[in-house]
Design an enzyme around this catalytic site. Structure first.
Site, PDB file in Angstrom:
ATOM      1  N   LYS A  80      21.998 -11.720  71.434  1.00  0.00           N
ATOM      2  CA  LYS A  80      22.431 -12.015  70.210  1.00  0.00           C
ATOM      3  C   LYS A  80      22.035 -11.092  69.298  1.00  0.00           C
ATOM      4  O   LYS A  80      20.880 -10.435  69.186  1.00  0.00           O
ATOM      5  CB  LYS A  80      21.891 -13.456  69.657  1.00  0.00           C
ATOM      6  N   LYS A 116      22.341  -5.850  69.336  1.00  0.00           N
ATOM      7  CA  LYS A 116      22.582  -5.265  68.016  1.00  0.00           C
ATOM      8  C   LYS A 116      23.721  -4.430  68.370  1.00  0.00           C
ATOM      9  O   LYS A 116      24.026  -3.694  69.148  1.00  0.00           O
ATOM     10  CB  LYS A 116      21.448  -4.469  67.428  1.00  0.00           C
TER      11      LYS A 116
END
Ligand code: NAD
Length: 472
Positions: A71, A107
């Site tokens: 995430k 990211k």
């Protein structure tokens, strides 16, 4: 911004190593935690409105897959580079671990200045980026779940979920492929303000610790404290809002075009509207303009909230910082040199990787909502209200007294989605703050709160790796 002698990723590694010295894990496991598991660098063409074709550079980095999915946000900025995305992905791993969100870190970044593109061009870029991620299996509710970051918001997340869903017809959990979506597209109430509210909850908890406040020479509580915020974007705006609403005074605000100061306090919404109308934060009625935007970082205040970009407080300007507490709302705003200076000066730096975890915490709630296909509070709200009404009625008839209308509404109220999300976030930030401060206090060798936060993260990720075993 001054030039750093080493990269952002390297500075994260340095902070990690500093903290790892306070743990006893196998060096091989520590090496594995630090490494970025997968780095996807891509180039794709986009036809601009004027007919020209531009080649876009973009990244997605999955730092750790010790938990699935990974995430982390997607950043649109012309400063994006592989090193930055790797550093931000690794911070996500540590952040999720600290706040007990069961995700690995990731990211993404697209190297563009979004202000230079039309809405249609941005949509094409975002959709193409998503399609590239789908092609390489780099996105999905059980694989990797992006979110907004610098330069992106609900609009981009809508484009992503729509592109993903259309490329994966019939995938029942498609809405969980990205978070930070508008409510109509499966978003959760409370996501927009989550990071700023989390920053507020974290700093409020620190301000409620009597011994910590005594050390900083401050009184307990947020009320009456002076606050300076750099960056009036999503995170900065909401941080300023919640501090002001809690009775703190936001005396200065900085944007990239300049900074303003008012000793009596500034209202972030009024400043935001002024900026929208005039195109600049400067010349706000009643406030003084500062010569440079970075001047705001060096003013006298209790709490300084850098909420723009990384490396803004470094070895060069840290000696001039006068704040007693720094709340790192942005990712990586203070360099390791700045940290050393803060330790010498007794400035308390509350570190980014847990303080700005509100966004990922509420993203986790959004993802859970998407997988469960039901809004928070839908099943129990009415039940709770009926039960509370019955209990209140019984108390009133047994005591012969009645409560006033305001209290009646408060007692009867059944939790809505926003109440549950804020409550879950408050619990998460308070628990994480206490855990980190506990680690810090229990080990007198730990020099600062950042190192304590890293120790907390390393303990959790290394334990997870150790218990998982390494795949042969
Ligand atoms: P944003 O794009 O909404 O806002 C950033 C703001 O900073 C913009 O208004 C921009 O004009 C301003 N800015 C840029 N350079 C500046 C400078 N030199 N001085 C003053 N202001 C400047 O982005 P955001 O989502 O608020 O993110 C800000 C930071 O917080 C980033 O570091 C991001 O990684 C981090 N963060 C964001 C979230 C989130 O949920 N959005 C979560 C965790 C961390």
């Amino acid at each position: 911004m001054s030039q750093q002698p080493y990269s952002f990723f390297h500075s994260v590694e340095r902070s990690f190593d500093k903290a790892a010295a306070f743990t006893n894990f196998d060096p091989g496991i520590l090496e594995q935690i630090k490494a970025c598991n997968s780095v996807y660098q891509m180039r794709f063409p986009v036809k601009l409105d004027n007919g020209n074709i531009e080649v876009i550079e973009a990244y997605r980095v999955q730092h750790s897959q010790h938990k699935s999915p990974c995430k982390g946000g997607i950043r649109f900025s012309d400063e994006v580079n592989q090193d930055e995305v790797m550093a931000l992905a690794s911070l996500m791993t540590y952040k999720c671990a600290i706040v007990n969100v069961p995700f690995g870190g990731a990211k993404g970044g697209i190297k563009i200045n979004p202000r230079k593109y039309s809405t249609y061009e941005l949509e094409k870029i975002t959709r193409r980026y998503t399609a590239e991620l789908v092609k390489k299996n780099f996105i999905g509710p059980g694989i990797d779940v992006p979110a907004p970051d610098y330069g992106t918001g609900e609009r981009e997340m809508s484009w992503i979920v729509d592109t993903y869903a259309s490329l994966k017809p019939g995938e029942i959990d498609a809405a969980g492929c990205v978070t930070g979506k508008p409510i109509t597209q499966g978003g959760v109430r409370g996501r927009k303000e989550a990071t700023g509210l989390g920053v507020f909850f974290g700093i409020r908890e620190v301000c409620n610790m009597a011994d910590v406040m005594e050390k900083q020479g401050l009184t307990i509580g947020v009320e009456g404290k002076t606050v300076i915020v750099q960056g009036l974007g999503n995170v900065g705006y909401h941080s300023a809002k919640f501090f002001r609403e809690a009775g703190a005074k936001v005396v200065a605000l900085a944007e990239y075009e300049g900074a303003i100061y008012n000793a009596h306090g500034l209202n972030e919404e009024e400043v935001f509207q002024h900026r929208k109308a005039t195109g600049s934060i400067l010349n706000f009625p009643g406030a003084t303009n500062l010569a440079k935007n970075t001047d705001a970082l060096e003013l006298e205040c209790d709490i300084l909230i850098p909420a723009a970009l990384e490396n803004v407080i470094n070895g060069e300007n840290a000696p001039r910082v006068k704040a007693k507490i720094i709340g790192e709302a942005a990712n990586g705003p203070c360099t390791p040199e700045a940290d050393e200076i803060f330790i010498q000066k007794g400035i308390l730096c509350v570190p980014d990787m847990y303080l700005n975890a509100g966004g990922v915490t509420v993203s986790y709630f959004e993802w859970l909502k998407n997988l469960s296909h039901v809004r928070y509070g839908r099943m129990e709200k009415r039940f709770t209200e009926n039960m509370n009404t019955t209990i209140l009625g019984q108390i009133e008839s047994l005591t012969g007294k009645t409560v006033n209308e305001t209290d009646r509404k408060l007692i009867q109220h059944g939790a809505e989605e926003i109440d549950l999300v804020h409550s879950g976030l408050e619990e998460t930030m308070i628990a994480a703050t206490r855990e980190i401060v506990h680690i810090w206090k229990s080990n007198p060798g730990i020099p600062d709160m950042r190192t304590a936060a890293y120790v907390s993260a390393i303990n959790k990720v290394a334990t997870s790796y150790a218990e998982l075993g390494i795949f042969p």
